[in-house]
Design a protein around this motif. Structure first.
Motif, PDB file in Angstrom:
ATOM      1  N   GLU A   1       4.106   1.743   1.336  1.00 18.66           N
ATOM      2  CA  GLU A   1       4.575   2.151   2.296  1.00 18.66           C
ATOM      3  C   GLU A   1       5.432   0.824   3.020  1.00 18.66           C
ATOM      4  O   GLU A   1       5.272  -0.178   2.180  1.00 18.66           O
TER       5      GLU A   1
ATOM      6  N   VAL B   1       8.383  -1.516   3.954  1.00 15.72           N
ATOM      7  CA  VAL B   1       7.597  -2.885   4.902  1.00 15.72           C
ATOM      8  C   VAL B   1       9.020  -3.329   4.972  1.00 15.72           C
ATOM      9  O   VAL B   1      10.187  -4.068   3.941  1.00 15.72           O
TER      10      VAL B   1
ATOM     11  N   TYR C   1      -5.186  -2.260   8.103  1.00 20.18           N
ATOM     12  CA  TYR C   1      -4.291  -2.366   9.276  1.00 20.18           C
ATOM     13  C   TYR C   1      -3.285  -0.917   9.644  1.00 20.18           C
ATOM     14  O   TYR C   1      -2.506  -1.184  10.463  1.00 20.18           O
ATOM     15  N   SER C   2      -3.000  -0.399   8.036  1.00 18.56           N
ATOM     16  CA  SER C   2      -2.577   0.505   8.556  1.00 18.56           C
ATOM     17  C   SER C   2      -3.091   1.649   9.143  1.00 18.56           C
ATOM     18  O   SER C   2      -2.435   2.474   9.357  1.00 18.56           O
ATOM     19  N   LYS C   3      -4.414   1.355   9.563  1.00 17.38           N
ATOM     20  CA  LYS C   3      -4.507   2.934  10.658  1.00 17.38           C
ATOM     21  C   LYS C   3      -5.274   2.872  11.768  1.00 17.38           C
ATOM     22  O   LYS C   3      -5.461   2.841  12.689  1.00 17.38           O
TER      23      LYS C   3
ATOM     24  N   GLN D   1       8.882  -5.134  10.548  1.00 19.40           N
ATOM     25  CA  GLN D   1       7.594  -5.178  10.623  1.00 19.40           C
ATOM     26  C   GLN D   1       6.491  -6.647  10.139  1.00 19.40           C
ATOM     27  O   GLN D   1       5.824  -7.357  10.747  1.00 19.40           O
TER      28      GLN D   1
ATOM     29  N   ASN E   1       1.248  -0.923   0.089  1.00 23.14           N
ATOM     30  CA  ASN E   1       0.105  -0.130  -0.202  1.00 23.14           C
ATOM     31  C   ASN E   1       1.298   1.649   0.031  1.00 23.14           C
ATOM     32  O   ASN E   1       0.661   2.175   0.702  1.00 23.14           O
TER      33      ASN E   1
END
Length: 379
Positions: free
Chosen positions: A238, A240, A268-270, A244, A236
């Protein structure tokens, strides 16, 4: 990547997908057992364990290989081109029965053709349903379903025949008892594969009559390598990092496919944003209605519930004095000043279950979203 643990998304390609690296040893053992005298395979096998370990991928791949006309020349998997493999692709294999019918791997094109020709009426109806078709009710295996298998199982003289019962834990008691007769009276060249995400819900009498496939042991280093390779360096948009990826595997309880799905999930990113919203709600800096209106533009309610469940699980860990499972957000600092009461956490967990039930009954999502934000404000 296909989510091969989600039966609502798989297609016929799962029959011919590459073997998952942590399943190579078991694959070799089983195929060798079939290929060498006395050419035997257990009458009934159980693929059980948490989602994301690839049990369905293994079963469907093995089913395709067992039925393949050229399996002796293709020990690593079905050939994909013989008459049997073509039948699998079209979802019309005469030697394969699947319960529930929604679990049958089939392509969108084949599904449309089947619906147009009137083939598999149950399947055509299932495909017209919304995403709620994957609910427990849609996946329940009833006694009439088991009884309908009997002519297929006992027809005799028709070569190898395979029955796959997915979500086996959702068999009714009557269905499970009807299945027991088949398990107790094995028929030549008939093989049953049971798949279950929650084997503890299976009747003990069923579990005692099947042989469980050892699919749950996954070497951490193999899982880490696989997830790293599948995700690449960004998800997305971003980056990794190895740390992570290790966190993803920890949150997924070591299941590689679940870790990959988690990384790609919109919610998940929120997680940090959820924490900020929760703090604002608790302090009164943001109203529940305003928070609800904002999050409705960010995530569907089912996704927000998944996010909330993960955060509550980790909040419980920290409140019990354990280390947070999430190293990329500062959850411990937030809880140090104002830890929620255990009773409040329990109440919110129950509310989440009630909201999920309400959504299955077509309750308006906005109303449910508003209610959830009010509950978070009181946590």
């Amino acid at each position: 990547m296909v989510d091969i643990e989600n039966t609502t998304d798989i297609t016929e390609s799962i029959y011919f997908a590459p073997l998952l690296p942590w399943q190579q040893t078991l694959w070799t053992q089983l195929t060798k057992r079939v290929s060498t005298p006395p050419h035997n395979l257990p009458h009934a096998l159980l693929a059980a364990g948490m989602q994301g370990m690839g049990k369905r991928a293994f079963v469907w791949r093995l089913v395709a290989w067992l039925l393949c006309r050229n399996r002796d020349q293709n020990p690593l998997g079905a050939c994909g081109s013989c008459e049997s493999c073509q039948w699998l692709k079209s979802g019309t294999h005469p030697s394969l029965q699947v319960l529930p019918i929604a679990s049958m791997p089939i392509s969108a094109e084949s599904r449309e053709n089947s619906a147009a020709s009137g083939h598999s009426g149950k399947k055509a109806k299932a495909d017209k349903k919304s995403s709620k078709a994957a609910s427990s009710a849609a996946l329940t295996i009833k006694v009439d379903d088991i009884r309908a298998l009997q002519p297929f199982i006992y027809q005799g003289g028709q070569g190898m025949r395979i029955c796959v019962l997915d979500h086996a834990e959702q068999m009714t008691i009557a269905a499970a008892n009807a299945l027991l007769k088949t398990l107790e009276e094995p028929q030549a060249q008939v093989h049953l594969f049971l798949i279950s995400d929650m084997p503890a819900k299976l009747l003990p009498t069923i579990k005692s009559r099947v042989q469980q496939l050892p699919l749950q042991t996954i070497v951490p280093s193999i899982a880490l390598d696989y997830v790293t390779h599948q995700l690449g360096s960004t998800v997305n948009r971003e980056a990794v990092s190895p740390t992570q990826i290790e966190q993803l595997l920890q949150l997924a309880n070591g299941a590689p496919l679940a870790a990959i799905d988690l990384a790609k999930a919109a919610w998940y990113s929120k997680r940090a944003l959820w924490l900020t919203t929760w703090q604002a709600l608790r302090s009164g800096k943001r109203s529940a209605v305003a928070a609800s209106d904002y999050w409705q533009t960010q995530l569907s309610l089912p996704d927000f519930i998944k996010l909330t469940e993960l955060m509550l699980l980790d909040i419980r860990r920290v409140c019990l004095g354990l280390v947070s499972s999430q190293n990329d957000i500062d959850l411990s600092a937030v809880l140090a000043s104002y830890p929620p009461a255990d009773s409040a956490l329990e109440a919110l967990t129950m509310d989440l279950q009630q909201i999920k039930t309400a959504l299955q009954q077509n309750v308006q999502e906005k109303f449910a979203y508003d209610n959830l934000m009010q509950q978070l404000a009181r946590l």
